[in-house]
Design an enzyme around this catalytic site. Structure first.
Site, PDB file in Angstrom:
ATOM      1  N   ASP A 174      13.720 -10.821  49.629  1.00 18.16           N
ATOM      2  CA  ASP A 174      14.075 -12.229  49.767  1.00 18.16           C
ATOM      3  C   ASP A 174      14.371 -12.843  48.404  1.00 18.16           C
ATOM      4  OD1 ASP A 174      14.423 -14.822  50.546  1.00 18.16           O
ATOM      5  OD2 ASP A 174      12.414 -15.129  51.335  1.00 18.16           O
ATOM      6  N   ASP A 372      22.092 -16.313  48.482  1.00 16.68           N
ATOM      7  CA  ASP A 372      20.832 -16.022  49.171  1.00 16.68           C
ATOM      8  C   ASP A 372      21.035 -14.884  50.155  1.00 16.68           C
ATOM      9  OD1 ASP A 372      18.100 -16.475  49.993  1.00 16.68           O
ATOM     10  OD2 ASP A 372      18.909 -17.407  51.797  1.00 16.68           O
TER      11      ASP A 372
END
Length: 492
Positions: A174, A372
């Site tokens: 992440d 992201d």
């Protein structure tokens, strides 16, 4: 000196010429149209449904031999495989629309989580005294009992070893998080995971982190109990992990191992990342994996989420020579997110009329656009999205339009077609540098019948986001030491 000077100058000129070709290449789009392989996309749709519904014996990772050698943090480099989350969390779906809807639900939660995280950072002093302060009497940490089953932060995962001797675990990666953590025995409340829960008592390299340590001080939320640092990480939907901060040995397959990596030993974890054991934080904060390992760079290649193939995550890997690069920066309010120097888009080789200031990060920490890996669909400021969408629509009059689906308002009926040409969508970075996206990165299937939709969406919140649909199949390199990010096609 006279004999060495010419060689030095030649070397310097060559180096400058090479860097210039890498950094300032592609100031025009390479193509105006791109082929979309409709047939292959629909084949992958069928394959992923077969895997999820148990009609395939595909297994993402076998147990891997651990290399018993320590990695020198000043010079190491390593690579390990990545898979999309569906291959680990094999939830059955009656059809592809059901699968896509689950993805989009997670994606909305993910975006809300990032927005919430940024707003907390912008109002950090208020948060410290607000109701979501989690420190309680006696040095304990508590968290609200809110279901986190919809949390969507875990879209890609890998397999690493934790402890000594190393046990292998599936871990989510992440770029929007900093704290690494894993579910630990004894469990107060742990969600279901594929592997046995990590037992720190069986590891000779486990150490709890003291309250006076630098790592404990770097946590956003911490407390102290018997000189052990307690941590809590909460996410935008109320999901959380609570436990003891520890240092452990992490093993990266055949690359070797790294000692004393700080990570959370989570004893109470609600709803996060079902099936995976925990999370590897790749964000820009001080406790993230790249920062702790003092990595000069990291990169990943994310495969199509309907593919049963794997990509890779690499640390200290060089920027590919054919990368298109731009600036990489962080907000003064939070180190976690990676903001990039995007100035606009082109469609079919023609720049879209969008003000460059649309994607700028201001001094207050608002605005800007981040890369992201946990968000699927790119989110753009409303006016920028409309301009991009309308430019695409204006050049696809030859395609059969169909009704919108979910958050997608521009969809096409491509049933019965094997390949179609669509206008190329390109990023435009600082310096007028273009990076052309392959068609499958912006026109994606939403069912098994041949309906494809334009995979961008509008947002009225900061930050804007380049999601993983737009990144799939390319090598994205975060050159941390030089504050650059590079995009290179087909590097999985």
């Amino acid at each position: 000196m006279a004999t060495t000077t010419p060689f030095f100058l030649i070397t310097l000129l060559f180096s400058f010429s090479f860097l210039t070709s890498v950094t300032f290449s592609r100031t025009t789009p390479t193509t105006t149209t791109s082929p979309l392989d409709v047939t292959s996309a629909l084949v992958r749709v069928t394959q992923i449904l077969d895997i999820l519904n148990g009609h395939s014996d595909f297994q993402p990772f076998a147990q891997e031999t651990i290399q018993q050698s320590s990695l020198d943090s000043s010079s190491f480099s390593f690579s390990f495989p990545l898979h999309s989350r569906e291959l680990l969390n094999k939830t059955q779906h009656k059809d592809y629309k059901s699968l896509l809807q689950a993805r989009l639900d997670r994606d909305l939660t993910r975006v809300n989580s990032l927005v919430t995280k940024l707003q907390r950072a912008l109002k950090k002093e208020e948060v410290k005294s607000a109701d979501n302060q989690v420190l309680t009497q006696g040095g304990k940490l508590s968290a609200p009992l809110v279901s986190g089953e919809s949390q969507g932060s875990g879209e890609y995962f890998t397999r690493i070893g934790v402890g000594s001797p190393a046990e292998q675990f599936y871990m989510v990666i992440d770029t929007g998080s900093d704290v690494n953590w894993i579910q630990c025995e004894p469990c107060v409340d742990c969600y279901d995971q594929s592997d046995p829960i990590f037992d720190p008592s069986s590891s000779s390299s486990y150490e709890s982190v003291s309250c006076e340590s630098r790592q404990c001080d770097q946590l956003e939320v911490s407390a102290c109990s018997r000189d052990r640092c307690l941590y809590e990480v909460t996410y935008g939907d109320g999901s959380f992990t609570v436990g003891t901060l520890m240092t452990e040995t992490l093993s990266f397959g055949k690359s070797g191992y790294v000692e004393k990596v700080a990570m959370g030993c989570g004893h109470d974890n609600e709803g996060l990342f079902t099936a995976a054991a925990g999370l590897l934080g790749l964000g820009g904060g001080s406790l993230s994996l790249p920062e702790q390992l003092k990595a000069t760079s990291f990169s990943y290649c994310l495969v199509d989420r309907d593919s049963n193939k794997s990509g890779t995550l690499e640390l200290n890997s060089p920027v590919p020579s054919d990368s298109v690069t731009t600036t990489l920066s962080k907000s003064s309010k939070t180190n976690t997110f990676y903001y990039i120097g995007l100035t606009g888009f082109a469609v079919g080789g023609h720049p879209v009329q969008i003000a460059e200031s649309t994607f700028e990060l201001d001094k207050s920490g608002n605005g800007g656009i981040i890369v992201d890996c946990g968000t699927a669909v790119s989110r753009l400021e409303i006016e920028a999205y409309y301009a991009l969408r309308d430019a695409f629509r204006s050049q696809t009059g030859n395609l059969k339009s169909t009704r919108p689906y979910a958050l997608f308002d521009t969809c096409y009926d491509l049933s019965g077609l094997s390949t179609v040409k669509v206008p190329t969508v390109s990023f435009i970075f600082y310096g007028g540098k273009y990076f052309d996206l392959p068609a499958e990165n912006y026109l994606i299937p939403v069912d098994s019948d041949g309906t494809f939709c334009f995979a961008f969406a509008p947002t009225n919140s900061s930050p804007q986001i380049i999601g993983n649909v737009q990144q799939q199949g390319m090598r994205v390199t975060f050159d941390l030491s030089n504050e650059r990010v590079g995009f290179a096609s087909y590097k999985c």
